[in-house]
Write an enzyme that holds these catalytic residues in place. Structure first.
Site, PDB file in Angstrom:
ATOM      1  N   ALA A 253     -15.213  -0.433   4.634  1.00 31.32           N
ATOM      2  CA  ALA A 253     -14.042   0.279   5.170  1.00 31.32           C
ATOM      3  C   ALA A 253     -12.901  -0.701   5.469  1.00 31.32           C
ATOM      4  O   ALA A 253     -13.146  -1.818   5.930  1.00 31.32           O
ATOM      5  CB  ALA A 253     -14.424   1.047   6.427  1.00 31.32           C
TER       6      ALA A 253
ATOM      7  N   ALA B 116     -16.835   4.306   5.381  1.00 34.25           N
ATOM      8  CA  ALA B 116     -16.130   5.598   5.358  1.00 34.25           C
ATOM      9  C   ALA B 116     -14.649   5.397   5.682  1.00 34.25           C
ATOM     10  O   ALA B 116     -13.805   5.448   4.794  1.00 34.25           O
ATOM     11  CB  ALA B 116     -16.775   6.574   6.324  1.00 34.25           C
TER      12      ALA B 116
ATOM     13  N   ASP C 138      -7.185   4.950  -4.133  1.00 27.37           N
ATOM     14  CA  ASP C 138      -7.685   4.623  -2.799  1.00 27.37           C
ATOM     15  C   ASP C 138      -8.343   5.914  -2.288  1.00 27.37           C
ATOM     16  O   ASP C 138      -8.559   6.855  -3.065  1.00 27.37           O
ATOM     17  CB  ASP C 138      -6.536   4.162  -1.885  1.00 27.37           C
ATOM     18  CG  ASP C 138      -7.039   3.339  -0.705  1.00 27.37           C
ATOM     19  OD1 ASP C 138      -7.167   2.124  -0.855  1.00 27.37           O
ATOM     20  OD2 ASP C 138      -7.331   3.907   0.352  1.00 27.37           O
TER      21      ASP C 138
ATOM     22  N   LYS D 108     -17.949   6.497  -2.961  1.00 23.35           N
ATOM     23  CA  LYS D 108     -17.964   5.679  -4.176  1.00 23.35           C
ATOM     24  C   LYS D 108     -18.582   4.300  -3.897  1.00 23.35           C
ATOM     25  O   LYS D 108     -19.386   3.819  -4.677  1.00 23.35           O
ATOM     26  CB  LYS D 108     -16.522   5.502  -4.694  1.00 23.35           C
ATOM     27  CG  LYS D 108     -15.882   6.807  -5.158  1.00 23.35           C
ATOM     28  CD  LYS D 108     -14.565   6.573  -5.866  1.00 23.35           C
ATOM     29  CE  LYS D 108     -13.428   6.133  -4.945  1.00 23.35           C
ATOM     30  NZ  LYS D 108     -12.955   7.185  -4.008  1.00 23.35           N
TER      31      LYS D 108
ATOM     32  N   LYS E 104       0.871  -1.181   0.000  1.00 20.45           N
ATOM     33  CA  LYS E 104       0.000   0.000   0.000  1.00 20.45           C
ATOM     34  C   LYS E 104       0.905   1.226   0.000  1.00 20.45           C
ATOM     35  O   LYS E 104       2.079   1.155   0.388  1.00 20.45           O
ATOM     36  CB  LYS E 104      -0.876  -0.006   1.263  1.00 20.45           C
ATOM     37  CG  LYS E 104      -2.189   0.727   1.121  1.00 20.45           C
ATOM     38  CD  LYS E 104      -3.306  -0.163   0.635  1.00 20.45           C
ATOM     39  CE  LYS E 104      -4.623   0.576   0.604  1.00 20.45           C
ATOM     40  NZ  LYS E 104      -5.740  -0.271   0.186  1.00 20.45           N
TER      41      LYS E 104
ATOM     42  N   GLY F  30     -20.108   3.263  -0.651  1.00 19.30           N
ATOM     43  CA  GLY F  30     -21.283   3.323   0.223  1.00 19.30           C
ATOM     44  C   GLY F  30     -22.552   3.690  -0.536  1.00 19.30           C
ATOM     45  O   GLY F  30     -23.628   3.128  -0.272  1.00 19.30           O
TER      46      GLY F  30
ATOM     47  N   ILE G 238     -20.849  13.256   5.660  1.00 19.54           N
ATOM     48  CA  ILE G 238     -20.548  14.655   5.974  1.00 19.54           C
ATOM     49  C   ILE G 238     -20.832  15.562   4.767  1.00 19.54           C
ATOM     50  O   ILE G 238     -20.770  16.772   4.889  1.00 19.54           O
ATOM     51  CB  ILE G 238     -19.080  14.826   6.458  1.00 19.54           C
ATOM     52  CG1 ILE G 238     -18.112  14.133   5.494  1.00 19.54           C
ATOM     53  CG2 ILE G 238     -18.907  14.268   7.866  1.00 19.54           C
ATOM     54  CD1 ILE G 238     -16.653  14.391   5.791  1.00 19.54           C
TER      55      ILE G 238
HETATM   56  N1  LIG Z   1     -13.192   2.118  -3.476  1.00 16.11           N
HETATM   57  C1  LIG Z   1     -12.943   0.823  -3.354  1.00 16.11           C
HETATM   58  O1  LIG Z   1     -13.057   0.042  -4.302  1.00 16.11           O
HETATM   59  C2  LIG Z   1     -12.549   0.270  -2.024  1.00 16.11           C
HETATM   60  C3  LIG Z   1     -12.725   0.985  -0.865  1.00 16.11           C
HETATM   61  N2  LIG Z   1     -12.389   0.438   0.337  1.00 16.11           N
HETATM   62  C4  LIG Z   1     -12.573   1.194   1.569  1.00 16.11           C
HETATM   63  O2  LIG Z   1     -13.952   1.578   1.691  1.00 16.11           O
HETATM   64  C5  LIG Z   1     -14.045   2.846   2.322  1.00 16.11           C
HETATM   65  C6  LIG Z   1     -14.820   3.796   1.411  1.00 16.11           C
HETATM   66  O3  LIG Z   1     -14.145   3.883   0.170  1.00 16.11           O
HETATM   67  P1  LIG Z   1     -14.673   4.865  -0.991  1.00 16.11           P
HETATM   68  O4  LIG Z   1     -16.154   4.783  -1.054  1.00 16.11           O
HETATM   69  O5  LIG Z   1     -13.855   4.533  -2.172  1.00 16.11           O
HETATM   70  O6  LIG Z   1     -14.222   6.258  -0.398  1.00 16.11           O
HETATM   71  P2  LIG Z   1     -14.891   7.683  -0.626  1.00 16.11           P
HETATM   72  O7  LIG Z   1     -13.860   8.655  -0.217  1.00 16.11           O
HETATM   73  O8  LIG Z   1     -15.472   7.778  -1.990  1.00 16.11           O
HETATM   74  O9  LIG Z   1     -16.128   7.677   0.401  1.00 16.11           O
HETATM   75  C7  LIG Z   1     -16.022   7.883   1.779  1.00 16.11           C
HETATM   76  C8  LIG Z   1     -17.294   8.588   2.215  1.00 16.11           C
HETATM   77  O10 LIG Z   1     -17.291   8.706   3.628  1.00 16.11           O
HETATM   78  C9  LIG Z   1     -17.779   9.986   3.967  1.00 16.11           C
HETATM   79  N3  LIG Z   1     -17.324  10.343   5.312  1.00 16.11           N
HETATM   80  C10 LIG Z   1     -16.104  10.817   5.686  1.00 16.11           C
HETATM   81  N4  LIG Z   1     -16.097  11.065   7.015  1.00 16.11           N
HETATM   82  C11 LIG Z   1     -17.327  10.723   7.462  1.00 16.11           C
HETATM   83  C12 LIG Z   1     -17.949  10.749   8.750  1.00 16.11           C
HETATM   84  N5  LIG Z   1     -17.303  11.180   9.845  1.00 16.11           N
HETATM   85  N6  LIG Z   1     -19.226  10.308   8.862  1.00 16.11           N
HETATM   86  C13 LIG Z   1     -19.905   9.888   7.772  1.00 16.11           C
HETATM   87  N7  LIG Z   1     -19.379   9.857   6.528  1.00 16.11           N
HETATM   88  C14 LIG Z   1     -18.107  10.271   6.380  1.00 16.11           C
HETATM   89  C15 LIG Z   1     -17.220  10.888   2.886  1.00 16.11           C
HETATM   90  O11 LIG Z   1     -17.930  12.115   2.808  1.00 16.11           O
HETATM   91  C16 LIG Z   1     -17.415  10.017   1.649  1.00 16.11           C
HETATM   92  O12 LIG Z   1     -18.691  10.209   1.070  1.00 16.11           O
HETATM   93  C17 LIG Z   1     -12.604   3.285   2.614  1.00 16.11           C
HETATM   94  O13 LIG Z   1     -12.270   2.902   3.921  1.00 16.11           O
HETATM   95  C18 LIG Z   1     -11.781   2.478   1.602  1.00 16.11           C
HETATM   96  O14 LIG Z   1     -10.456   2.253   2.053  1.00 16.11           O
HETATM   97  C19 LIG Z   1     -11.908  -0.838   0.445  1.00 16.11           C
HETATM   98  C20 LIG Z   1     -11.725  -1.592  -0.667  1.00 16.11           C
HETATM   99  C21 LIG Z   1     -11.962  -1.086  -2.004  1.00 16.11           C
HETATM  100  O1  LIG Z   2      -9.411  -1.343  -4.798  1.00 19.15           O
HETATM  101  C1  LIG Z   2      -8.362  -1.019  -5.342  1.00 19.15           C
HETATM  102  O2  LIG Z   2      -8.309  -0.150  -6.227  1.00 19.15           O
HETATM  103  C2  LIG Z   2      -7.047  -1.661  -4.968  1.00 19.15           C
HETATM  104  C3  LIG Z   2      -7.134  -2.618  -3.872  1.00 19.15           C
HETATM  105  C4  LIG Z   2      -6.967  -1.943  -2.573  1.00 19.15           C
HETATM  106  O3  LIG Z   2      -6.102  -1.137  -2.372  1.00 19.15           O
HETATM  107  C5  LIG Z   2      -7.902  -2.278  -1.507  1.00 19.15           C
HETATM  108  O4  LIG Z   2      -8.690  -3.224  -1.664  1.00 19.15           O
HETATM  109  O5  LIG Z   2      -7.873  -1.609  -0.450  1.00 19.15           O
END
Ligand SMILES: NC(=O)C1=CN([C@@H]2O[C@H](COP(=O)(O)OP(=O)(O)OC[C@H]3O[C@@H](n4cnc5c(N)ncnc54)[C@H](O)[C@@H]3O)[C@@H](O)[C@H]2O)C=CC1
Ligand SMILES: O=C(O)CCC(=O)C(=O)O
Length: 382
Positions: free
Chosen positions: A275, A253, A125, A193, A90, A195, A214
């Site tokens: 998450a 989140a 990420d 993305k 990572k 959620g 938020i």
């Molecule tokens: N995008 C992916 O394909 C993957 C994502 N993840 C994990 O899933 C989680 C979400 O990823 P994404 O949706 O890509 O990220 P993102 O950044 O698009 O979404 C996160 C959301 O959480 C909200 N947020 C932030 N602080 C908050 C709070 N205190 N209370 C409520 N909502 C809050 C943000 O406004 C945002 O809408 C992360 O932890 C990420 O590491 C894990 C594997 C793959």
């Molecule tokens: O989801 C990705 O783009 C890469 C894989 C990764 O970093 C994750 O699953 O947290």
């Protein structure tokens, strides 16, 4: 006395102790672009390290280092659980994604990735987007998760969300004896993305969801979505989401949200979400177990994105990605059942399953064969 024993007694060398489970940690510094990043490679037994790159305004170097060490270790387990031939890695870039990004910064980051010669593949990420990696990919081939028009697999949050929904189905089977998504209640933290897509899938199935974010726009968007479905949405404050009465808590989140404070508040029967690193530490897995809250290990539930970016390196095939993502359902049921039989926590059972798989694979690495190309040609090895 060995060097490791001698130096581990000295405070001046404690950095090495922190990184002792990792193969390699690279500090990247490029003053001309302001790039300050850390790449952590945890374990490459299964193959080259793979994992996204996060950009966040960390408060300290310690915070950034701890994050990248924990996340890269999680990727080793995620790769083993998803049965992809990659190891755990990572990267984190220290900076504010809103103000500190530039094409040159991502090019500089790409140069550091390239310098690892294929030991580490990376992409988006939290805080980074596919467009950022178009710049990085001008300096290195070791980038995944690029847009389709750049030869990549596109938005990896689509299979991640699909995988979370399979995880919820498996959990509902354990809790209620059926796979139905509708007819149950869910408290969802984060409508980003992943959620948002999970929440939409639940609404389409007719579920009753409680959501928090938020960003006002995300809340408005999910209300608009709900009005087109049989489901129902209620907006909750970000503080009250933990104590919301619901069947499942769905964290989408940030990490560390299962801790002393939140466990005391939870009124749910199970936790299943996207998450990364949801448990603040291992004792919190045990606390959930004692409170009889079923925990679906995060790195199994959220492996859909990894499955896609790994598949992309063999020439993307979305049908294959979906077929592999469906296995999340079976993998979770296997872990739940094993934990039931052994009395271990679900996290312990999942870790054990992954460690066994890694140990078995290590034996294959002891079997010498002449260098051969993999069955599918990995893009930058051809
Ligand atoms: N995008 C992916 O394909 C993957 C994502 N993840 C994990 O899933 C989680 C979400 O990823 P994404 O949706 O890509 O990220 P993102 O950044 O698009 O979404 C996160 C959301 O959480 C909200 N947020 C932030 N602080 C908050 C709070 N205190 N209370 C409520 N909502 C809050 C943000 O406004 C945002 O809408 C992360 O932890 C990420 O590491 C894990 C594997 C793959
Ligand atoms: O989801 C990705 O783009 C890469 C894989 C990764 O970093 C994750 O699953 O947290």
């Amino acid at each position: 006395m060995k060097v490791a024993e001698r130096t581990s007694m000295a405070k001046e060398f404690e950095l090495f102790d922190k990184m002792s489970a990792h193969e390699q940690v690279v500090f990247c510094n490029d003053p001309s672009t302001g790039l300050r990043a850390i790449i952590a490679i945890h374990n490459t037994t299964l193959g080259p390290a793979l994992g996204g790159c996060r950009m966040q305004p960390y408060n300290s170097l310690d915070d950034a280092l701890e994050d990248v060490l924990r996340l890269s270790k999680g990727m080793t387990y995620k790769c083993a659980a998803a049965d992809v031939d990659f190891g755990g890695g990572k990267a984190v870039i220290i900076g504010d994604p809103k103000t500190d990004k530039s094409p040159e910064l991502f090019r500089a980051f790409g140069q550091f990735v390239n310098s690892l010669g294929g030991r580490f593949y990376t992409g988006t990420d939290m805080g980074t987007a596919m467009d950022d990696f178009i710049h990085a990919s001008k300096e290195t081939n070791f980038i995944n998760g690029l847009p389709v028009e750049y030869g990549g697999g596109g938005d990896s949050s689509i299979p991640t969300a699909a995988g979370v929904l399979y995880g919820i189905k498996a959990t509902n089977r354990m809790l209620f004896g059926n796979d139905e998504l509708g007819g149950h209640t869910y408290a969802i933290q984060g409508l980003g993305k992943v959620g948002f897509k999970v929440a939409s899938g639940l609404l389409e199935a007719g579920a009753d969801i409680f959501v928090t974010d938020i960003h006002q726009e995300s809340l408005q968007a999910i209300e608009a979505k709900a009005s087109t479905t049989a489901g129902k949405v209620t907006i909750i404050s970000k503080e009250d989401i933990y104590s919301q009465a619901a069947d499942l808590f769905v964290p989408c989140a940030f990490g560390g949200i299962i801790n002393d404070n939140t466990i005391a508040q939870f009124k749910v029967k199970a936790i299943v979400g996207a998450a990364n690193n949801q448990l603040l530490n291992d004792t919190h897995g045990k606390m959930l177990h004692e409170k009889e809250i079923l925990y679906a290990p995060d790195y199994i539930v959220n492996s859909g994105g990894l499955i896609q970016v790994a598949d992309e390196l063999y020439g993307i095939n979305h049908e294959r990605v979906l077929a592999k993502t469906k296995h999340i359902y079976d993998a979770l049921l296997e872990v739940f059942n094993e934990a039931n039989i052994s009395g271990k926590t679900t996290e312990e059972s999942a870790n054990q399953m992954c460690e066994k798989r890694i140990a078995e694979r290590a034996k294959r690495n002891n079997f010498y064969t002449a260098p051969a190309k993999p069955k599918w040609s990995i893009r930058n090895l051809s």
